[in-house]
Enzyme design. Structure first.
Site, PDB file in Angstrom:
ATOM      1  N   GLY A   1       4.172 -43.325  69.348  1.00  0.00           N
ATOM      2  CA  GLY A   1       3.601 -44.254  70.197  1.00  0.00           C
ATOM      3  C   GLY A   1       2.805 -45.045  69.748  1.00  0.00           C
ATOM      4  N   CYS A   2       2.536 -46.375  70.143  1.00  0.00           N
ATOM      5  CA  CYS A   2       1.610 -47.323  69.805  1.00  0.00           C
ATOM      6  C   CYS A   2      -0.149 -46.798  70.124  1.00  0.00           C
ATOM      7  CB  CYS A   2       1.651 -48.802  69.958  1.00  0.00           C
ATOM      8  SG  CYS A   2       1.909 -48.984  71.802  1.00  0.00           S
ATOM      9  N   PHE A   3      -0.315 -46.668  71.184  1.00  0.00           N
ATOM     10  CA  PHE A   3      -1.726 -45.960  71.527  1.00  0.00           C
ATOM     11  C   PHE A   3      -1.894 -44.717  70.981  1.00  0.00           C
ATOM     12  CE2 PHE A   3      -1.550 -48.536  75.835  1.00  0.00           C
ATOM     13  CZ  PHE A   3      -2.821 -49.521  75.420  1.00  0.00           C
TER      14      PHE A   3
END
Length: 324
Positions: free
Chosen positions: A134-136
């Protein structure tokens, strides 16, 4: 040439993936699948590709494709794979959260390897299926991996991270509407964000007794990028901490440890992560910045593709940032 198929090419991550692959010297796009836009030119949806892409969306798939990218909403990748068969030789890279946790990693006779190259490059190179982070999770893990690798996270981890509006996806919502988002700022899912599972899983693989993480995600009034700050108790001298991070990332071409303070425009439209370290009394502040659509999604997916097929991981990813 690596022939790539894309499932779900009309969204932000699908669009970024198309842009990168169109300019990749060792890959070509075999098909972009969409049941709602079949027969429509891709450039009609991704208008910046007008004159660069003459492909159309299709509702048929090639089961012998070399690599399949799944750019579907969370929870839909497993359903798609259950309904469609692909060759055992087809590599799969999933950009959703369906297979990121170890408990969900085995599906349809495949074992999905968590695709953070800075954590387990060798395992990625030997895999046939990748769960793209995921990005975070990418930004936060890159901030903390060097500490966890040496067992040096000795206090609770406090993380604030702000994402652009593209992180919410292409389908409009109340909090992504321009009139609400512009000149506004807010938090959401305090301390319960879905990326915590994969973050803790990765850090725990390096440091068994891992303190708790308090993660506060925030919405920024910009379109793309993630600006993450994490702070923990400092246990090393400043120069020792710097050397620790430099040593950990010396063989990872997309992570750069900056002596100067960093800002988001340095990484937008690139596959880079910039990290800055700041010590105040007994507190270590780590700043980590990425583009949520590139290093946080499609760029990292192509980085994983490169590793899967024995290419230099930077191939096709020497992207110029939009500084102004």
């Amino acid at each position: 040439m690596i022939r790539a198929g894309i499932i779900g090419g009309s969204g932000y991550t699908g669009g970024e993936l198309i842009r990168i692959l169109l300019n990749h010297p060792k890959a070509e796009i075999g098909f972009v699948y969409s049941t709602t836009r079949a027969g429509s030119p891709i450039s009609a949806t991704h208008e910046d590709l007008y004159g660069q892409c003459d492909l159309t969306f299709t509702d048929t798939i090639d089961p012998e494709i070399d690599v399949l990218f799944l750019c579907l909403g969370h929870g839909n990748s497993g359903k798609f794979l259950a309904a469609h068969n692909f060759s055992d030789k087809t590599k799969i890279i999933d950009l959703s959260n369906d297979f990121r946790l170890n408990a969900d990693a085995e599906f349809g006779g495949r074992k999905f390897v968590y695709g953070l190259p800075e954590l387990q490059k060798e395992a990625i190179m030997e895999a046939d299926a990748i769960a793209n982070p995921g990005c975070f999770a990418t930004a936060i893990q890159l901030a903390l991996l060097p500490l966890a690798a040496e067992g040096l996270i000795g206090s609770d981890m406090h993380v604030n991270a702000t994402t652009g509006s593209t992180g919410a996806g292409v389908v409009p919502s109340a909090t992504s509407h321009f009139s609400w988002r512009n000149n506004n700022f807010s938090w959401y899912k305090p301390f319960t964000h879905q990326h915590l599972g994969e973050i803790n899983q990765s850090l725990s693989s390096l440091q068994q007794e891992l303190p708790k993480m308090y993660f506060l995600p925030q919405r920024g009034d910009f379109t793309r990028g993630i600006f993450a700050t994490a702070y923990v108790k400092n246990v090393l001298k400043p120069e020792e901490t710097w050397n620790l991070y430099e040593k950990y990332y010396v063989s990872h071409p997309f992570v750069h440890v900056s002596e100067k303070e960093i800002h988001l425009k340095q990484v937008v439209n690139t596959n880079n992560c910039f990290i800055h370290l700041h010590v105040h009394d007994d507190v270590l502040l780590i700043t980590s910045i990425i583009d949520n659509l590139v290093k946080g999604a499609s760029g990292q997916a192509v980085q994983n593709m490169n590793l899967l097929f024995g290419l230099d991981e930077v191939t096709g990813l020497n992207l110029k940032g939009s500084y102004f």
